[in-house]
Design an enzyme around this catalytic site. Structure first.
Site, mmCIF file in Angstrom:
data_model
loop_
_atom_site.group_PDB
_atom_site.id
_atom_site.type_symbol
_atom_site.label_atom_id
_atom_site.label_comp_id
_atom_site.label_asym_id
_atom_site.label_seq_id
_atom_site.Cartn_x
_atom_site.Cartn_y
_atom_site.Cartn_z
ATOM 1 N N SER A 175 4.487 -5.550 -3.160
ATOM 2 C CA SER A 175 4.626 -4.110 -3.394
ATOM 3 C C SER A 175 5.388 -3.472 -2.231
ATOM 4 C CB SER A 175 3.251 -3.471 -3.621
ATOM 5 O OG SER A 175 3.379 -2.187 -4.177
ATOM 6 N N GLY B 294 0.814 -1.211 0.000
ATOM 7 C CA GLY B 294 0.000 0.000 0.000
ATOM 8 C C GLY B 294 0.843 1.254 0.000
ATOM 9 N N GLY B 295 2.040 1.179 -0.594
ATOM 10 C CA GLY B 295 2.855 2.374 -0.740
ATOM 11 C C GLY B 295 3.393 2.944 0.549
#
Length: 557
Positions: free
Chosen positions: A214, A133-134
């Site tokens: 991610s 989620g960055g």
């Protein structure tokens, strides 16, 4: 001898030595605290019922004076006198965009799934998921691990960690009176809690695998590189999926973000800026999270010095051999780069479009490096180019800069060290929901987690949805989970694979034959189209370019 015997009998009567129970559900007694979980009893699964324990604190709430500090240890002493209800999730950490009342600063908890019949001391493999989620949004609630435990006898864990400004505020003053990379330190504190207590849930603290996608994949690598590999790692294996981070902000950008935070919260004129920030209201913090320019990248992991958690850029730590020696499994989605190309297909028509759109994400890359990149990825107008369109060219480049090349970079150096097993993959099955919305994205970023986590699609502010699988999707989901949990259990993704699945070969460097990876794809209702493929020499050469010291210093990855 009579008095000691009577005392012992009294302890047993009071339940101090007896098995603690609760009408809420099965109980795990950690001594200093006890938790009641929730058991589900499905039919037709190999390992029977699964018990879930949620919202388990692994550190003190990072509130008040503990804001912007490393997580502080719990007081794990004494004997609990009651049982805590742990049948549901804990609150998500505050997200971005932030909304007062959604999410909490008191969010340092973890969740555990285990086969219901497993008892303390059985020492099952442990798999820990770190959500992506960055580094500014996401929650474990979007990544249920029930299917992993139902399919393989493991204990599964997911963790919540501070995000955005609250997890990654940097600057000189934070370093002097706080801690940099608090979100990464949260993850490490959770992993250390697992070392101390997972045996009570039937897990083996000596056989822990950490997994992430991610920003979660980047977190996994950063845990692997923590302290330059100078400290023992509280895990044995890692799985990285579409490693996503960068460009890492520099000191000037970090200080600017800190000063912007002071202005927005009204702390600029304070004699003690951090004291002011620690007393700031939730509303003021939410305003800063939403208002600081480029906050999505400004508040993320930073280089925190030679003795810090992240002493150098990850690409340089890999190249220097400064990492924990672990078994490694990593890969990316075929079209990760389409998510980050900087535009839609119709926007890419010329070299100038590629230069302008792709490198808007990488402002530190020199014109000379861009020129070289355009040569390595020849225009589709040139004879022999492997690219059909300028968009295909741009998306491949965007994917290579970090996703494709980072896992290949790690695999190459781990393989050269010849100490652990290394496996690579390429995920080619698109997330059905995202594909139907935008077919041009293909097997886009996050496609793999759709199949690994029950058809999940996650959104900001801890929102998530789940889509029921059709039979073809179920088959691929089952195959992938078998590979993932097999690697966690044994260090080899093929040990407990489905019988119809191909054997996943280890990555080998400096061999006479091409290096291999698994190509994962959907097939029919009963079998997949997964196969073994060679990694092209062209791909290897492009990745050597992006991961060279000079170029990686410009991309800051």
């Amino acid at each position: 001898m009579l008095i000691p015997l009577l005392f012992s009998f009294a302890l047993i009567i009071r339940g101090v030595w007896s098995q603690r129970t609760s009408p809420l559900g099965p109980v795990i007694d950690l001594g200093y605290i006890s938790f009641a979980g929730n058991t589900t009893s499905p039919t037709g699964v190999p390992n029977g019922p699964v018990t879930f324990f949620g919202a388990i604190p692994y550190a003190q709430p990072p509130l008040g004076d503990l804001r912007f500090r490393a997580p502080q240890a719990l007081k794990e002493v004494g004997k609990s006198s009651s049982v805590v209800d742990a049948r549901s999730w804990g609150p998500p950490c505050i997200q971005r965009p932030a909304v007062v009342g959604i999410g909490s600063e008191d969010c340092l908890t973890l969740n555990i799934w285990k086969p219901s019949t497993v008892k303390q001391g059985e020492r099952l493999p442990v798999m820990v998921y770190i959500h992506g989620g960055g580094f500014y949004y996401g929650t474990p609630q979007g990544f249920p691990m029930y299917d992993w435990v139902a399919q393989q006898r493991i204990v599964a864990v997911s963790i919540t960690y501070r995000l955005g400004l609250l997890g990654f505020l940097g600057g000189r003053q934070v370093k002097e009176d706080g801690d940099l990379n608090a979100g990464l330190l949260d993850q490490r504190a959770a992993l250390n809690w697992i070392q101390r207590h997972i045996s009570k849930f039937g897990g083996d603290p000596d056989n822990v695998t950490i997994v992430g996608e991610s920003a979660g994949g980047a977190s996994v690598t950063m845990q692997m590189f923590a302290y330059g590999g100078s400290r023992p790692a509280p895990f044995r294996r890692v799985i990285t999926q579409s490693i996503g981070f960068g460009p890492t902000v520099n000191e000037e950008q970090v200080e600017q973000a800190f000063n912007d935070t002071l202005k927005i919260t009204g702390c600029s004129g304070s004699a003690d800026a951090l004291k002011c920030l620690r007393k700031s209201s939730s509303g003021a913090i939410v305003s800063a999270i939403n208002t600081v320019p480029n906050a999505a990248r400004a508040f993320a992991p930073i280089i925190d010095g030679p003795t810090g958690f992240l002493p150098d850029l990850p690409s340089q730590l890999i190249a220097s051999g400064k990492f924990a020696p672990v078994d490694f499994m990593g890969g990316h989605c075929s079209n990760d780069g389409r998510t980050f190309a900087g535009g839609k297909p119709e926007q890419f028509n010329t070299d100038s479009d590629v230069r302008r759109l792709v490198f808007s994400r990488w402002p530190g890359v020199s014109n000379a490096t861009i020129d070289k990149a355009l040569e390595l990825y020849p225009s589709p107008t040139l004879s022999g180019s492997p690219f059909v369109t300028q968009y295909d060219r741009a998306a491949t480049m965007a994917g290579d800069i970090i996703f494709t090349c980072m896992d290949l970079h790690i695999a190459e150096h781990l393989s050269q060290a010849r100490t652990k097993d290394v496996y690579l993959y390429r995920w080619n099955a698109p997330d059905t929901v995202l594909y139907n919305a935008n077919p041009y994205l293909g097997a886009m970023h996050t496609s793999d987690i759709y199949f690994l986590f029950s058809g999940t699609n996650t959104f900001g502010n801890a929102g998530n949805t789940f889509t029921a699988f059709n039979e073809t999707e179920k088959t691929l989901s089952s195959e992938a989970i078998a590979y993932w949990t097999s690697f966690g259990a044994s260090g080899n993704p093929s040990t407990y694979k489905r019988s119809a699945s191909p054997v996943w070969p280890a990555y080998v460097t400096n061999s006479t034959s091409a290096s291999k990876r698994l190509f994962i794809d959907k097939g029919s209702d009963t079998t997949t189209s997964t196969s073994v493929q060679d990694i092209s020499q062209q791909q290897i050469e492009r990745c050597k370019f992006w991961m060279s010291k000079e170029v990686a210093a410009q991309t800051r990855i």
